[in-house]
Design a protein around this motif. Sequence first.
Motif, PDB file in Angstrom:
ATOM      1  N   PRO A 126       0.808  -1.224   0.000  1.00  0.00           N
ATOM      2  CA  PRO A 126       0.000   0.000   0.000  1.00  0.00           C
ATOM      3  C   PRO A 126       0.845   1.281   0.000  1.00  0.00           C
ATOM      4  N   ALA A 132      -1.449   2.399   4.273  1.00  0.00           N
ATOM      5  CA  ALA A 132      -2.317   1.289   4.692  1.00  0.00           C
ATOM      6  C   ALA A 132      -3.686   1.815   5.102  1.00  0.00           C
ATOM      7  N   VAL A 145      -2.242  -3.429   8.658  1.00  0.00           N
ATOM      8  CA  VAL A 145      -0.795  -3.315   8.410  1.00  0.00           C
ATOM      9  C   VAL A 145      -0.203  -4.719   8.461  1.00  0.00           C
ATOM     10  N   ASP A 156       4.853  -0.500   6.371  1.00  0.00           N
ATOM     11  CA  ASP A 156       3.611   0.158   5.976  1.00  0.00           C
ATOM     12  C   ASP A 156       3.567   1.617   6.443  1.00  0.00           C
TER      13      ASP A 156
END
Lengths: 422, 158
Positions: free
Chosen positions: A86, A89, A93, A98
């Motif tokens: 991502p 996020a 996570v 993240d």
Amino acid sequence: MQDQVVGSSPVKVDAKDKATGATKYPGDLRVPGMLYGKLLYSPSAHAKIIGIGLADAWQVPGVRAVLTANDVPGHNGHGVIIPHQPVMARDLVRSVNDVLVAVAAETMAAAEEALRKVKIELVELPAVFDATAAMAEGAPLVHPEGNILSHHKIRRGDMAEGWARAAAVVENTYRTQMVDHAFLQTEAALAEIDDGGILVLHVATQYPHWDRKELSRALGMPEDMIRVVGGSVGGAFGGREDMSLQVQAALLAMHTGRPVKIVCTREESFHAHSKRHAMVMHYRTGATGEGRLTAVEATIIGDTGAYASWGTNVLRKAAVHATGPYIVPNVKVDAYAVYTNNPFAGAMRGFGAAQPAVAYEGQMDEVARVLGLHPFAVRWQNAMTEGCITATGQVLESGVGLRATMEKAGSLVGWDVSKING
Amino acid sequence: MERERICFTLNNSPVEIHCHPGERLVDVLREQLDLTGTKEGCGQGECGACTVLLDGRAVNSCLVLIGQVAERSVLTIEGLAAGGKLDPLQTAFVTEGAVQCGYCTPGMIISAKALLMEKQNPTEAEIKEAIAGNLCRCTGYIKIIKAVQTAASARLEG
């Protein structure tokens, strides 16, 4: 132009500017009206995101943008093989890589203060930090489709025949650890929108063209509206093949209408890029009494962390190099890239070829020890020469310098090479 | 943060700045004085990328507060090529191929400068000790050591 190129020693074109300090790396850039960006990384390796409170962060004087996953206009993901890491996020996570929040402020101090004021509410989930454990039934799933990202097989010859011909069989497990590239220049990017509405991103990267594709996908913006300027790069070693802070810097510039620079601290840099795969390598090697290899069976498990990055390709390369530069008639290799909640692993110098060397060379020493032979002699008789066929079926037609190199190296350490080889 | 007037000598010229005495020297050099030749690699005095000379001694500018340099003399990589003429160390780093990604180069040259100011003809062991606090992740140490030797002998001959 010099007549002779090979054998000459020309001065590197950028050496003088680097020796005087004139070279500008992305972190050295400064433009009028520039804001300072900063990213908040997940404090947890596996957790459900219950809430991200931004109100207090917005109250910090000088803050101009506080962004989350909700502000990603395109596909909220990047990745060289699978775009599933991502940009920020949203609900979950999966690793400390993240990013949760991106801020831009008039000063670095304000950006830091704003991140301290973000209220993160997480519920920890069971996590898995060992690749072998992650392959087991019932292990916490890093991704719903399962923890095995890839499985590469190499099959050559007849393993039963190989073991039958062996006078000695040695079996061992080798482990290598996660390694950070620790390039000296931490991640840095400067994003701005030029007069023509083009997003210009200055970033130390290994792939400007690929960065542009990733930016286009995440920003929902055509590639011809994006210009990636890959200036001087302060070391990379594979660690700048994935997105780090490119998309977040671009988003902050787009939201504020101001140039935004992000420079990672060393600690943030450890969160921001890939690692070398830690591998567990189980080897079984058979050899005749004279030390000729008859069979190699290897299972290689690579910890690819929470995201795919180049994991599939790195473990493919580990499989291809599993028998090293040696002639092995019967081969069975299984190489797995496995998800865990560790920091993601990707490209790093050698790209999966470095780790198996620890195992296959360890095995050669063990074969020599068990058979009472000189380790050089065992390697010499199995060394690939022109015309040899590798485990994957590649015919080495020319330029195979292994034995010539071994002779020189052996002499340099003081061995009487011809005597050793009888 | 309360600002103070701080005067010091920077690259052989007097400067006067206004900032909090608790700011790091590396930040003042890079952010306020736009001398970005001094790099930051770790912020903890481990990598040596931010090395500058303080009264002729090599120091990590990430571990020096600006208040500490008042009335003292700082030399950065930008101050080494006086009048545009490269220091013998800079020339040697270029000709010996001691520069790869270049990020460690300024700090490496400054550490070597401190050594050559003290010792005209250092041994290899002394060179290694002088740059022991400077990391090169491209692992070009052999050529870096050669460059320092070349610069030392160029000075002895010149």
